[in-house]
Every structure is written in C-alpha cells, then in structure tokens.
Write a protein that holds these residues in place. Sequence first.
Motif, PDB file in Angstrom:
ATOM      1  N   VAL A 189      -1.865   7.625  24.649  1.00 22.10           N
ATOM      2  CA  VAL A 189      -3.050   7.514  23.794  1.00 22.10           C
ATOM      3  C   VAL A 189      -3.009   8.561  22.684  1.00 22.10           C
ATOM      4  O   VAL A 189      -3.306   8.268  21.515  1.00 22.10           O
ATOM      5  CB  VAL A 189      -4.337   7.666  24.630  1.00 22.10           C
ATOM      6  N   LEU A 190      -2.633   9.778  23.050  1.00 22.33           N
ATOM      7  CA  LEU A 190      -2.564  10.857  22.067  1.00 22.33           C
ATOM      8  C   LEU A 190      -1.536  10.549  20.986  1.00 22.33           C
ATOM      9  O   LEU A 190      -1.801  10.729  19.789  1.00 22.33           O
ATOM     10  CB  LEU A 190      -2.208  12.170  22.771  1.00 22.33           C
TER      11      LEU A 190
ATOM     12  N   THR B  81      -0.396   7.565  20.092  1.00 19.89           N
ATOM     13  CA  THR B  81      -0.853   6.426  19.300  1.00 19.89           C
ATOM     14  C   THR B  81      -1.919   6.851  18.295  1.00 19.89           C
ATOM     15  O   THR B  81      -1.894   6.437  17.132  1.00 19.89           O
ATOM     16  CB  THR B  81      -1.413   5.323  20.226  1.00 19.89           C
ATOM     17  N   TRP B  82      -2.847   7.681  18.745  1.00 15.97           N
ATOM     18  CA  TRP B  82      -3.894   8.188  17.847  1.00 15.97           C
ATOM     19  C   TRP B  82      -3.276   8.970  16.694  1.00 15.97           C
ATOM     20  O   TRP B  82      -3.671   8.813  15.531  1.00 15.97           O
ATOM     21  CB  TRP B  82      -4.850   9.081  18.638  1.00 15.97           C
ATOM     22  N   SER B  83      -2.276   9.783  17.002  1.00 16.33           N
ATOM     23  CA  SER B  83      -1.612  10.565  15.974  1.00 16.33           C
ATOM     24  C   SER B  83      -0.919   9.667  14.959  1.00 16.33           C
ATOM     25  O   SER B  83      -0.990   9.890  13.745  1.00 16.33           O
ATOM     26  CB  SER B  83      -0.590  11.514  16.617  1.00 16.33           C
TER      27      SER B  83
ATOM     28  N   ASN C  25      -3.466   7.872  12.674  1.00 12.92           N
ATOM     29  CA  ASN C  25      -3.986   8.799  11.663  1.00 12.92           C
ATOM     30  C   ASN C  25      -2.972   8.984  10.541  1.00 12.92           C
ATOM     31  O   ASN C  25      -3.340   9.017   9.347  1.00 12.92           O
ATOM     32  CB  ASN C  25      -4.306  10.153  12.295  1.00 12.92           C
TER      33      ASN C  25
END
Length: 304
Positions: free
Chosen positions: A291-292, A294-296, A299
């Motif tokens: 998740v981290l 993918t979020w990065s 962004n």
Amino acid sequence: MSAEASPPAIKNEDSARGFAFALTAYLLWGFLPIYMKALAHISPAEVIAHRVLWSVPIAGLVLFALGRTQEIRDALRSPRMLAMAALTAALITVNWGTYVWAIGAGHSLDAAMGYFINPLISIFMGSVLLKEKLRPAQIVAIGLAAIAVVVLAVDGGGLPWVALTLAFSWAFYAFFRKTLPLGPNQGFLLEVLILSVPAVLYIVYLEFFSGEGHFVQTGFSDTALLFGCGIVTAAPLMIYANGAKLLKLSTIGIMQYIAPTMIFLIAIFVFHEPLDTARMIAFPLIWAGLVLYTWSMLNATRGR
C-alpha cells in the motif's frame, strides 16, 4: 541489446497494451491453485514434465499462426540465445516446481506469501539493475517485507524457503525475460523446447519403465488434467511475456499482488488452510508495504 529486439523491449516505460496483457495473465494465475490442487496426488516432477511437454505444441501453433517461426529457427542456431533461454528456463523450472509442491502439500498460504514478497523484490531489482530511483516510501516498503520475513523465520526456526524461493526465482525470471533479445512468444517456445528434452525422457521413464506414470495408466481424469497443463501453463505465461516487454519492472511488481491476493483467498476459503500468529503478523506487514509503495507511485504520477 540485440537489433532483434523491438523498441518496446528496450524502452523502460509502460503501455496500456502491456497493462492489459499483464492483468489477464495475473487473473489466470490467480485461479491456477484450484487446477493444481486437482493434481496434488501426482508428483510435482511429473506435473512439471507435462507442463513443459504440452506447452510446446501450443506455443508452436501460436507462432505458426503469427508467421513468426523464422525467428525461433534463428534462435536455435544462436549459442548466445540458447544460453540466455537456458537460464530463464532453469529459473521458471525452479518456480514451477516449488509452486506445484506448495499447492499440493497444503502450503498455498506460503505460495501467496512468496508472490506478495515478490513485487517488493522486483522494486529493489528495478533500482539496482535498471537504475529506477527509489523514493523513501519505497525503501520503507521493502523494509516492511524484510521484517515480515524475519518474523516468519523466528517463528518457524528457519527462513520461509517456499516463499523466498518463489519470490526470487520469479523476480529474476521477470528481469531476464525483459532483457532477452527475442520476442516473448518465441522466448517461451525456446524455453520449453530446451526443457522438453529432459521432460520427455522423464515421462517415458515413468510410463514405460517404472510404471509410476499417470498419463495413460490411471484413467481419463489424470490424462486430461496432465494434458491440460499445457494450456494453463502456456496461455498465461505467453500473455505475461508480451506484457513484461511493454512495462517497467516496477509496474509489473505492483500488478503482481493481484494473483497472490486470489491465491490467499483461495487458500483460506477454498482449501481451508489455517492462519497462524506469525502469518497474521507477516501478511499485514507486507500488505502495508505494498500500500505504501502504491501510494508513493500514485503521488509521483500525479506530480508528473
């Protein structure tokens, strides 16, 4: 890079066509444990031999229909191409063997764990081998996966070898297939042609010498399932190979958690494998890392 490679093979960038290919392949792989479970009474070595053998005519027909048989003939005359294909063939054999054994032996959760870890290994490899720059969030994501491995190692008294073998063998296979200077369909056929020699010898031994073969001796069901190994092997792998040529290694890494999610759900709700405390800690750590990351990436994409 050889002049034989097409432009998409040497550009480290994404395409919509590559995404569609990869998504289809991962969905097919997500359902594969159900098929492999039906073969659990047959040794992994025999299953792999039939996966190889029956993939050859399927891959050959695809190339014939596409009019690309000349490229495979040229590759068979190239020692360099044969050596590279032998390497990828060895890697996929290790991956297949571990996976088939894990599903049949009731370790589907370990298989899911391996393919969850793999995207983060692919991210790391993308940084080291393809010079894809890692952002701080991605470094943390890889660290979370490492902690998960440590948790499993401490709980089990040793490294989770099934998960790590699956993760590393597939990550290296993906990398070397991406750099193989040959079309994806031709590359797959070359791999199974190389593997078909020991596969045929082993099947002949089982069927005619040891009497332990399942292809014609144990009924129509086993024969059909073993023959079908060619379809369930060749179709997703050739689709994947086309997608891998058109995507970044890091993008493939992100998409790869589609299949392990399906494997995880099948292991829990279809195969009824239990979740122990260590896995209840390790899985969320890896999911958090994914998740981290993918979020990065999202962004960064919006920023561009």
